[in-house]
Design a protein around this motif. Sequence first.
Motif, PDB file in Angstrom:
ATOM      1  N   UNK A 270     113.891  75.926 103.278  1.00 36.74           N
ATOM      2  CA  UNK A 270     114.614  76.978 103.993  1.00 36.74           C
ATOM      3  C   UNK A 270     115.910  76.480 104.626  1.00 36.74           C
TER       4      UNK A 270
ATOM      5  N   UNK B   9     123.798  79.295 102.161  1.00 36.29           N
ATOM      6  CA  UNK B   9     124.264  80.608 102.618  1.00 36.29           C
ATOM      7  C   UNK B   9     125.515  80.485 103.476  1.00 36.29           C
TER       8      UNK B   9
ATOM      9  N   UNK C 147     130.398  80.854 102.411  1.00 36.99           N
ATOM     10  CA  UNK C 147     131.517  81.604 103.019  1.00 36.99           C
ATOM     11  C   UNK C 147     132.525  80.684 103.712  1.00 36.99           C
TER      12      UNK C 147
ATOM     13  N   UNK D 225     111.998  70.625  92.187  1.00 38.66           N
ATOM     14  CA  UNK D 225     112.541  71.748  91.419  1.00 38.66           C
ATOM     15  C   UNK D 225     113.754  71.319  90.583  1.00 38.66           C
TER      16      UNK D 225
ATOM     17  N   UNK E 233     116.351  83.507  94.779  1.00 40.77           N
ATOM     18  CA  UNK E 233     117.078  84.598  94.106  1.00 40.77           C
ATOM     19  C   UNK E 233     118.142  85.266  94.973  1.00 40.77           C
ATOM     20  N   UNK E 234     118.064  85.108  96.297  1.00 43.52           N
ATOM     21  CA  UNK E 234     119.098  85.746  97.117  1.00 43.52           C
ATOM     22  C   UNK E 234     120.445  85.050  96.956  1.00 43.52           C
ATOM     23  N   UNK E 235     120.469  83.894  96.329  1.00 42.22           N
ATOM     24  CA  UNK E 235     121.727  83.165  96.140  1.00 42.22           C
ATOM     25  C   UNK E 235     122.246  83.301  94.712  1.00 42.22           C
ATOM     26  N   UNK E 236     121.691  84.228  93.953  1.00 43.40           N
ATOM     27  CA  UNK E 236     121.998  84.287  92.525  1.00 43.40           C
ATOM     28  C   UNK E 236     123.444  84.675  92.223  1.00 43.40           C
ATOM     29  N   UNK E 237     124.128  85.290  93.168  1.00 39.88           N
ATOM     30  CA  UNK E 237     125.523  85.670  92.914  1.00 39.88           C
ATOM     31  C   UNK E 237     126.477  84.483  93.026  1.00 39.88           C
ATOM     32  N   UNK E 238     125.988  83.360  93.521  1.00 43.86           N
ATOM     33  CA  UNK E 238     126.869  82.213  93.743  1.00 43.86           C
ATOM     34  C   UNK E 238     126.903  81.297  92.517  1.00 43.86           C
TER      35      UNK E 238
ATOM     36  N   UNK F 132     109.626  80.705 110.247  1.00 45.60           N
ATOM     37  CA  UNK F 132     110.421  79.905 109.309  1.00 45.60           C
ATOM     38  C   UNK F 132     110.625  78.492 109.828  1.00 45.60           C
TER      39      UNK F 132
ATOM     40  N   UNK G 126     108.766  76.056 104.324  1.00 45.15           N
ATOM     41  CA  UNK G 126     108.168  76.810 103.210  1.00 45.15           C
ATOM     42  C   UNK G 126     106.837  76.182 102.806  1.00 45.15           C
TER      43      UNK G 126
ATOM     44  N   UNK H  76     110.181  86.110 111.579  1.00 42.35           N
ATOM     45  CA  UNK H  76     110.645  85.108 110.620  1.00 42.35           C
ATOM     46  C   UNK H  76     111.660  84.129 111.178  1.00 42.35           C
TER      47      UNK H  76
ATOM     48  N   UNK I  62     120.278  85.164 112.373  1.00 46.38           N
ATOM     49  CA  UNK I  62     121.234  84.909 111.303  1.00 46.38           C
ATOM     50  C   UNK I  62     122.577  84.414 111.786  1.00 46.38           C
TER      51      UNK I  62
ATOM     52  N   UNK J  92     116.832  78.685 112.250  1.00 37.87           N
ATOM     53  CA  UNK J  92     117.416  78.176 111.000  1.00 37.87           C
ATOM     54  C   UNK J  92     118.924  78.017 111.092  1.00 37.87           C
TER      55      UNK J  92
ATOM     56  N   UNK K 190     124.145  92.912  90.207  1.00 37.50           N
ATOM     57  CA  UNK K 190     123.601  91.807  89.419  1.00 37.50           C
ATOM     58  C   UNK K 190     122.474  92.343  88.530  1.00 37.50           C
TER      59      UNK K 190
ATOM     60  N   UNK L  45     115.740  89.741  98.867  1.00 36.64           N
ATOM     61  CA  UNK L  45     116.811  88.917  98.305  1.00 36.64           C
ATOM     62  C   UNK L  45     118.184  89.579  98.358  1.00 36.64           C
TER      63      UNK L  45
END
Lengths: 342, 342, 342, 342
Positions: C13, C20, C24, C38, C48-53, C181, C185, C239, C285, C311, D270, D282
């Motif tokens: 995490x 994340x 930016x 991995x 998967x939340x980072x898939x646009x990067x 969190x 994980x 969380x 956040x 976090x 996406x 996500x």
Amino acid sequence: MTYKIAILGASGYTGAELVRLIASHPSIEIAALSGNSKAGQSMAQVFPHLRHLDLPTLTTIEDVDFAGIDLAFCALPHKTSQEVIAKLPRDLKIVDLSADFRLRDPQAYKTWYGNDHAAPELQEEAVYGLTEFYRDEIAKARLVAGTGCNAATGQFALRPLISAGVINLDEIIMDLKCAVSGAGRSLKENLLHAELSEGAHAYAVGGTHRHLGEFDQEFSALAGRPVQVQFTPHLIPANRGILATTYVKGDPKAIHKALEIRYVNETFIEVLPMNEHPSIRHVRGSNFCHIGVVADRRDGHAIVIAALDNLTKGSSGQALQNANLMLGLPETEGLMMAPLFP
Amino acid sequence: MTYKIAILGASGYTGAELVRLIASHPSIEIAALSGNSKAGQSMAQVFPHLRHLDLPTLTTIEDVDFAGIDLAFCALPHKTSQEVIAKLPRDLKIVDLSADFRLRDPQAYKTWYGNDHAAPELQEEAVYGLTEFYRDEIAKARLVAGTGCNAATGQFALRPLISAGVINLDEIIMDLKCAVSGAGRSLKENLLHAELSEGAHAYAVGGTHRHLGEFDQEFSALAGRPVQVQFTPHLIPANRGILATTYVKGDPKAIHKALEIRYVNETFIEVLPMNEHPSIRHVRGSNFCHIGVVADRRDGHAIVIAALDNLTKGSSGQALQNANLMLGLPETEGLMMAPLFP
Amino acid sequence: MTYKIAILGASGYTGAELVRLIASHPSIEIAALSGNSKAGQSMAQVFPHLRHLDLPTLTTIEDVDFAGIDLAFCALPHKTSQEVIAKLPRDLKIVDLSADFRLRDPQAYKTWYGNDHAAPELQEEAVYGLTEFYRDEIAKARLVAGTGCNAATGQFALRPLISAGVINLDEIIMDLKCAVSGAGRSLKENLLHAELSEGAHAYAVGGTHRHLGEFDQEFSALAGRPVQVQFTPHLIPANRGILATTYVKGDPKAIHKALEIRYVNETFIEVLPMNEHPSIRHVRGSNFCHIGVVADRRDGHAIVIAALDNLTKGSSGQALQNANLMLGLPETEGLMMAPLFP
Amino acid sequence: MTYKIAILGASGYTGAELVRLIASHPSIEIAALSGNSKAGQSMAQVFPHLRHLDLPTLTTIEDVDFAGIDLAFCALPHKTSQEVIAKLPRDLKIVDLSADFRLRDPQAYKTWYGNDHAAPELQEEAVYGLTEFYRDEIAKARLVAGTGCNAATGQFALRPLISAGVINLDEIIMDLKCAVSGAGRSLKENLLHAELSEGAHAYAVGGTHRHLGEFDQEFSALAGRPVQVQFTPHLIPANRGILATTYVKGDPKAIHKALEIRYVNETFIEVLPMNEHPSIRHVRGSNFCHIGVVADRRDGHAIVIAALDNLTKGSSGQALQNANLMLGLPETEGLMMAPLFP
């Protein structure tokens, strides 16, 4: 008279739920508890919420003395269950909560579970445990196979409609929302609080969920022809409950009527007034199933929604209901507690 | 023999919880339900989780016929309760769940609640409803005042320590974590799911929470001298449960011993083994209170942690326990259900 | 100018949170990502939340090419971190997020972590990473040790009070409420949604939590004498977020003043007006820490409450803040995003 | 160059989300904030998570000085919005987040909303704000109507399939799972944490949800013939996110291909690899929409699932994306933040 029961696999959620329910049951006593990975521990250590109860210590299955046991609940993992049950005394009544004896056809079993069945003669003997529809067979059975929790929910919504011939059998879609305890106490990343809370996602999409084997078997038998529904379960951030939203084609009033007629004498199935529909928060911790029917704006379309608690009516409550029948006790004994809300 | 009861204010959470509990009670029957803002509605409309029960329709308080009612539970808002009870028949047994009769001293009442008491003679008559400590008085009482849910939790942890003289009375800190149902069904922004979920915050910080009035009254009476604890409640994103973490100075073993001795015969109070401590998830939906003691790394400091369900043991379960005593029934009747987990 | 960084241990995490934030950041580019278990997977598969990067594929640490890397973040497990860092190039700037370099004294390290340190010379070199209090040393450091998330929260509340001499050093109690969190994980039963949701419990009670090592070290250094606080963390069903409720003895106004003076120029630390206090939902956040002071009803007692996101400000946000300093960038760059609410 | 904007209705969730997003925007500055019920308060009082920002105090709409304002966001309740906008300067660019200008046909508006439109000429002028499909019109528009959050989700999944002619237009079922912030900050019993947590239920069942007006309008225009989908939204216990599970008839590969082709150049959409599907966790807090396609076990059936954050891509993020276009700024400016997970 008090009956003595054993719970094999008491260290999982369905095992603990059986203990919770039976603790208040006037005619059943817990005589043995097994849990191989936690053998030697007390239930208070494994499940501190049960610490006020005077319960047997967890043992291995091998150490359970079945003499004097009237009935055993098997809350073991799939595949393990068939191996264990094959070795149990042949005169012992058994309610199995695993998936091992739900499918009657050995080939269908292999298709959905990937292996040959280890005890095909028991598979043949087993009675499908959807109480409201197999009541008489269950009362006479030695071995009863508890249904899948999703399978139970969907069948409560749809069986009367198929029997009554009021819906199009080729156009049934079931969209289920399932709470996380249905996945058991298994340690997987997507069951972690940090992952699931604020999450919601489909799983086993496209017709791969094993409970489809039950739907295919039961709906086809009922219709006298093959019926294949579309079924997509979703995991939602809640602990208990299944909400089955089913999309069917037929006359909404005829559909509602068919449900009302079928369930009018069923204690645990509540059909709501036309155009009302249920929420899982109103059945939590109980053996009740609420069903509602709403007419769509487009003629000939209806939405039938069923809600139950996956651990109670969907699993351990159903198991106790079946055990009551098998032991000659009143079917609802120990199961009339109201839902816990909020 | 079956006793008939009425529940005034049945449309709130504590009222619904009373119905849930009494629905399984073998000797008590619900004869009347009032809920002024929802008069004319069925309980199934107000609380769909109770729809399987055959219950009286909600009426106004004025429309309740108290003839034949053995006992009334008042689950009304503060201030309203004293006005209503003042007008009820003088021979009616009453368990009040509001804050109106918890404080014996009219001046203390005014200090904490801001107004003169409307029924000072009833205030004098009322017995404080912490069952395990006022059992004999409650059994003989006509009017019993249910305790605050936070007040109950803190007292279960601390009363035996004050009585046994094993802690420093001037250095007691209570940090409570409270689930949201304690705030009732009131419509406030900070009780919305979108605000509370993923939230956690203190409230009534600095000694302004009204349950402090109960702590001051009870602890001082017990000690025979003024005792003022420091008390900070926190709202956490859960629905049921209070976890009271109390910081005290004294010998941890003596503290643990004092709790064990005091509660050895109490059915609902479970003292955990030394250095174990409880979680709210293990008491949810039940009338049990779990208490643990842990020694701090620094000699002479201990942490005493108590957990209970605010709606059950902290409120409606306590009320039923008291009603059992007042009606001459076994104290634990209808209250032995196991917690709901998960 | 753009700096290139590597993240070692990007599959947890804190690693994902670094990605994340850095995604930016205008002056920092992610050049390498390792995650031994991995390796070979894309970040989109693991998170998967980072898939646009457009991110480098995960590799093993051995396969990271450190040539051209300006700084490495180590988000590895405790103990592993010291072994890995000992083998990294000696001129590589490093921000370590593990516990390995937080304690300066080898003996204290052994006491709290149970083993001899594998890289004592690095332990000596490392600078403690509480940015607002070690800013100058961090700017010049090669190796910075990120603080514990609980340790950061407690220190933000208490350091200025110890420095200003406005509280009794022997009577400090910290009751922390920590979101899940913070446990990472890891696959543990009590981190499952079904266990934690509707749960709340203390852990590491009695002074056994390792972050106490940091409190002891820092507070004692600050006071010039040994200071031992009492510290009880609690897991709550959320969380992200830590709420530290600290109970201190001193004049509330002097305490509030000391905090205001100390933090007046700190971008990320918000001291609320007297008698207001924070909630974790208002910092989620973000890199902000909110602190409030409330006077207790008893003179000379105050409650100081601090809230931050474990976090972000408690871990990866702090790490990026330190990296900014070490690279000569503006300290707040890439860290000014507002909290996510609701 | 920096543009000045006003947010009317800044005290609700979509208003606060706009502030969160614009706070990090390099070319837009918040010049005025209105919130009639909270006029005179600072945003820090209404939304403490924004307390670090230097923002204008909330005023009434009447007190906003529109001189120098380049664009106004209207985050007002339905019906109020049309009345307010009718009185705003005619040369002011406006992005409306309410439902007031989504339907182009006055009769359709009346059917779904129950009243005649108060500003039919503005209704005619307004451009439908689904950026990816109305980009050019939006760039030239003075008044843009933000879409419904459910409507956006469903359209992202289905528009390319209707345009490409790869699905049966008469057999479309959408089952949506919606987080609670979509209901706004309104005080309703079923939005309370105690009610929603552990709850899940359908609402507006049977084709009564107003977002159906948008689906009818858009899908029919696209198909060149009437299209009526079946649409059932469900409330789930989460704060942010919409998961749209759509059941369609057509070739799954052709469906996947149609989505891939349509969205290949869209930054925020996406399309996942064939047979993968998204989760709301996500996309939380981001402007991204993830879409997946899974083939059903029965030929010719597919499940298309779309996930987005209702407050960001479904509402305020979309609004900012449109504002960027209207102001001549890069469309993605201020919107590239990664989702917040966990």
